[in-house]
Design a protein around this motif. Structure first.
Motif, PDB file in Angstrom:
ATOM      1  N   PRO A  16       0.822  -1.212   0.000  1.00 16.89           N
ATOM      2  CA  PRO A  16       0.000   0.000   0.000  1.00 16.89           C
ATOM      3  C   PRO A  16       0.851   1.254   0.000  1.00 16.89           C
ATOM      4  O   PRO A  16       1.975   1.256   0.508  1.00 16.89           O
ATOM      5  N   SER A  17       0.310   2.318  -0.587  1.00 23.65           N
ATOM      6  CA  SER A  17       0.990   3.604  -0.556  1.00 23.65           C
ATOM      7  C   SER A  17       0.916   4.173   0.848  1.00 23.65           C
ATOM      8  O   SER A  17       0.182   3.655   1.716  1.00 23.65           O
ATOM      9  N   ALA A  18       1.652   5.261   1.068  1.00 26.15           N
ATOM     10  CA  ALA A  18       1.635   5.892   2.388  1.00 26.15           C
ATOM     11  C   ALA A  18       0.226   6.363   2.740  1.00 26.15           C
ATOM     12  O   ALA A  18      -0.218   6.241   3.890  1.00 26.15           O
ATOM     13  N   ALA A  19      -0.493   6.903   1.753  1.00 22.35           N
ATOM     14  CA  ALA A  19      -1.857   7.376   2.008  1.00 22.35           C
ATOM     15  C   ALA A  19      -2.782   6.217   2.357  1.00 22.35           C
ATOM     16  O   ALA A  19      -3.602   6.302   3.281  1.00 22.35           O
ATOM     17  N   GLU A  20      -2.655   5.115   1.621  1.00 21.09           N
ATOM     18  CA  GLU A  20      -3.488   3.932   1.916  1.00 21.09           C
ATOM     19  C   GLU A  20      -3.150   3.357   3.282  1.00 21.09           C
ATOM     20  O   GLU A  20      -4.034   2.902   4.018  1.00 21.09           O
ATOM     21  N   LEU A  21      -1.862   3.356   3.616  1.00 21.76           N
ATOM     22  CA  LEU A  21      -1.433   2.861   4.923  1.00 21.76           C
ATOM     23  C   LEU A  21      -2.023   3.720   6.035  1.00 21.76           C
ATOM     24  O   LEU A  21      -2.487   3.206   7.062  1.00 21.76           O
ATOM     25  N   HIS A  22      -2.021   5.037   5.827  1.00 21.93           N
ATOM     26  CA  HIS A  22      -2.586   5.944   6.823  1.00 21.93           C
ATOM     27  C   HIS A  22      -4.075   5.673   7.031  1.00 21.93           C
ATOM     28  O   HIS A  22      -4.566   5.650   8.171  1.00 21.93           O
ATOM     29  N   LEU A  23      -4.818   5.443   5.951  1.00 26.26           N
ATOM     30  CA  LEU A  23      -6.253   5.142   6.066  1.00 26.26           C
ATOM     31  C   LEU A  23      -6.483   3.832   6.807  1.00 26.26           C
ATOM     32  O   LEU A  23      -7.395   3.728   7.646  1.00 26.26           O
ATOM     33  N   LEU A  24      -5.676   2.818   6.504  1.00 29.07           N
ATOM     34  CA  LEU A  24      -5.807   1.527   7.176  1.00 29.07           C
ATOM     35  C   LEU A  24      -5.586   1.670   8.679  1.00 29.07           C
ATOM     36  O   LEU A  24      -6.387   1.185   9.497  1.00 29.07           O
ATOM     37  N   VAL A  25      -4.492   2.343   9.048  1.00 33.57           N
ATOM     38  CA  VAL A  25      -4.179   2.507  10.474  1.00 33.57           C
ATOM     39  C   VAL A  25      -5.253   3.338  11.165  1.00 33.57           C
ATOM     40  O   VAL A  25      -5.637   3.057  12.305  1.00 33.57           O
ATOM     41  N   THR A  26      -5.755   4.365  10.480  1.00 28.72           N
ATOM     42  CA  THR A  26      -6.820   5.191  11.067  1.00 28.72           C
ATOM     43  C   THR A  26      -8.044   4.348  11.391  1.00 28.72           C
ATOM     44  O   THR A  26      -8.655   4.496  12.459  1.00 28.72           O
ATOM     45  N   ARG A  27      -8.440   3.451  10.473  1.00 28.12           N
ATOM     46  CA  ARG A  27      -9.599   2.590  10.734  1.00 28.12           C
ATOM     47  C   ARG A  27      -9.359   1.689  11.935  1.00 28.12           C
ATOM     48  O   ARG A  27     -10.249   1.518  12.792  1.00 28.12           O
ATOM     49  N   VAL A  28      -8.156   1.131  12.029  1.00 28.04           N
ATOM     50  CA  VAL A  28      -7.840   0.236  13.155  1.00 28.04           C
ATOM     51  C   VAL A  28      -7.877   0.995  14.475  1.00 28.04           C
ATOM     52  O   VAL A  28      -8.467   0.543  15.466  1.00 28.04           O
TER      53      VAL A  28
END
Length: 357
Positions: A16-28
């Motif tokens: 995942p890109s940095a932006a996608e990674l940020h969204l994933l972590v935010t959801r968790v």
């Protein structure tokens, strides 16, 4: 600035890109802590840890991110539970003195006496006459043949020397350099001009002794000036720096989006210090020319061999995953970097409030 994608190889999908990674972590994080005040900082700390370890992760970066987020959250809950458990002791006025209190009191008296002895006989007599005997400035000024204003300034300098010397004695260590005492006195004076003249920030970034001894002085001076200083040496310090700059930016009237942008830049620069310099110091203070925030980051690390290359678009310190110095420069209104190989790097940057640009 587009987010980079890291190809994990021909046998698997891209990470995942940095932006996608940020969204994933935010959801968790949001799923576990909701709207907790520290939620955004938990997200940033998790993302920073994952990006820092990305070159060591052989695929499965998403699973690593989820596990890291859970660990960061668990640490926060443990710290909060420990605080709740021990907090009553902080206000228990009836708790009996510990057996070593007498020893500590004796050491305190020795430190005060030795701090006084660092002054000349005339200086000591003047300070005690005003502080202990209560003699007015006007009376003392007439006796000394000077003005009350000049005498007040002299007494202020003497008190600063006393505070610095007291902390040196109480540390049971000797200052490692001749610059240490003048720097500590400048901190105790709480005067920004003297602070700059003494090179306090640069010295504290590289002197462990003064960074430790100056702690109480820094706390009191920061309360008076709105200036915040954070020593950066480990991952937790990155979070502390982010929280501190968010708080100051909000106090200075920045809107929510600008607060987040400034905090993101601070996270990137602090992470660089931990990764490449091991130790440094970041200071945040109100801008001098118009409403805004001024940030200075200093370290005594290896320095940057090619500053021009480091400032080119597309160059990041984390192989394309991080914000990078070019991104930080675009976010800030003013950005200056000085780096000497083998001696360290100083970054000075300012962002002004939207309504004053």
């Amino acid at each position: 600035m587009g987010a980079a994608v890291v190809d994990s190889g021909a046998d698997g999908p891209p990470e995942p890109s940095a932006a996608e990674l940020h969204l994933l972590v935010t959801r968790v994080v949001r799923a576990r802590v909701g709207n907790h005040p520290a939620a955004e900082d938990l997200v940033q700390e998790t993302v920073a840890r994952v990006l820092a370890a990305s070159d060591r992760i052989d695929g499965g970066i998403e699973a690593y991110a989820v596990t890291t987020a859970r660990n960061v959250i668990a640490t926060m809950w443990r710290d909060e539970a420990r605080f709740q458990r021990y907090q009553p002791r902080m206000v228990d006025l009836d708790e009996p003195d510990a057996p070593d209190m007498g020893v500590l009191a004796g050491e305190d008296q020795v430190a005060v006496r030795r701090a006084l002895e660092s002054l000349s006989v005339q200086e000591r007599s003047l300070l005690l006459a005003h502080e202990v005997d209560g003699t007015s400035l006007a009376t003392l000024a007439a006796r000394e043949g000077t003005t009350a204003g000049a005498l007040g300034a002299q007494l202020r300098r003497l008190r600063a020397r006393m505070r610095a010397e007291y902390l040196i004695v109480a540390s049971h260590r000797e200052p490692p350099t001749e610059r240490c005492r003048p720097v500590l006195v400048a901190v105790a004076l709480r005067d920004q001009r003297r602070w700059r003249e003494a090179g306090v920030d640069d010295h504290l970034a590289g002197c462990d002794f003064c960074a430790d001894v100056a702690g109480p002085l820094l706390e009191s001076s920061q309360q008076d000036s709105g200036r915040v200083a954070i020593d950066v040496a480990k991952d937790h310090d990155v979070v502390e720096a982010r929280v501190a700059v968010r708080r100051l930016a909000a106090d200075l009237g920045f809107d929510r989006s600008d607060v987040t942008l400034v905090a993101t830049v601070v996270s990137e620069i602090a992470r660089n210090i931990v990764k490449f310099a091991e130790r440094g110091r970041m200071t945040f203070e109100p801008a001098r020319s118009r409403p805004g925030i001024r940030i200075v980051a200093r370290d005594r690390g290896p320095g940057i061999e090619d500053v021009e290359l480091a400032m080119r678009d597309g160059y990041t310190t984390y192989g394309g995953l991080g914000l990078g110095l070019p991104g930080a420069r675009r976010i800030m209104d003013e950005f200056d970097i000085e780096s000497v190989p083998g001696r360290g790097t100083t970054i000075t940057m300012t962002r002004y409030r939207k309504d004053t640009r």
